[in-house]
Design an enzyme around this catalytic site. Structure first.
Site: not given
Length: 241
Positions: A96, A186, A188
């Protein structure tokens, strides 16, 4: 000592996600499948010292609520340090904000996304180059990914290789150089993190003419996120279980 992946924080998750899942370091460790001892953290946005890159087998740099275009001093320090990692042969995955920082440090351009903020779960259309990329090879060609960003990479550095795009972001996954990757999505994040990000950005989305409820309706599981992190850990960093 090198059998570790350093997690560099460029920001922190919002209060709702912090309570639900923990901060970025917790999310990345879970995705990587590494303990705190094998995945230490440094908070670059808080001015913590960045260590010698060669102490680590790889580096993951998080997203941030800050914007790359703010050009703060800590961002310049972090960007130069990431380039040091690359020069030392230490692989880096920027996520990001960090993806955008990599673009700027390599000569690209970042600004507000002309297609509007991208919040929710989107399909990543990978390019033919992704099929032979050391990080993306073997992953699905059109996976669902989690997005939560206002700015985007608009112009890639001349030597960058595009690996994937979404409907709103044509530069969503990039190999900036061998061993140097950036992803706007993202890997994660969990669905609850995306939900919380949409809640926090409702005013911005409405101002852009988007319906936050419609953004929430897109949220879906993203198995490719942990798969990408596991591949970074095993295939790129060489860290076994």
């Amino acid at each position: 000592m090198a059998a570790r992946v350093l997690i560099v924080l460029a920001g922190n998750v919002g209060p709702a996600s912090l309570a639900a899942t923990g901060d970025y370091d917790v999310l990345f460790r879970t995705g990587l499948g590494l303990s705190a001892a094998r995945a230490p953290v440094v908070q670059a946005h808080r001015g913590e010292a960045l260590p010698e890159p060669t102490l680590f087998a790889g580096v993951v740099v998080s997203g941030s609520i800050a914007m790359v275009t703010e050009a703060r001093a800590w961002m310049h320090r972090l960007g130069r340090w990431i380039l040091r990692c690359h020069e030392a042969g230490v692989p880096v995955l920027g996520v990001c904000f960090a993806h955008q920082l990599l673009a700027v440090m390599r000569g690209g351009r970042v600004a507000d996304n002309p297609h509007g903020p991208e919040y929710g779960s989107y399909t990543l259309a990978t390019t033919p180059a992704a099929a032979s990329d050391p990080l993306f090879a073997g992953l699905p060609r059109r996976p669902v990914v989690h997005e939560q960003h206002v700015q985007a990479v608009l112009d890639l550095p001349v030597d960058a290789v595009l690996l994937g795009a979404t409907a709103r972001d044509p530069c969503n996954a990039v190999r900036y150089a061998p061993g140097l990757w950036g992803v706007q999505f993202h890997p994660e994040s969990l669905p609850v993190n995306v939900h919380n990000a949409i809640e926090a950005m409702q005013a911005t989305l409405v101002a852009d003419g988007q319906d936050p409820a419609a953004c929430r309706a897109t949220i879906a599981a993203s198995p490719v996120g942990p798969a990408l992190l596991q591949r970074f850990r095993r295939a790129i960093c060489g860290l076994a279980d």
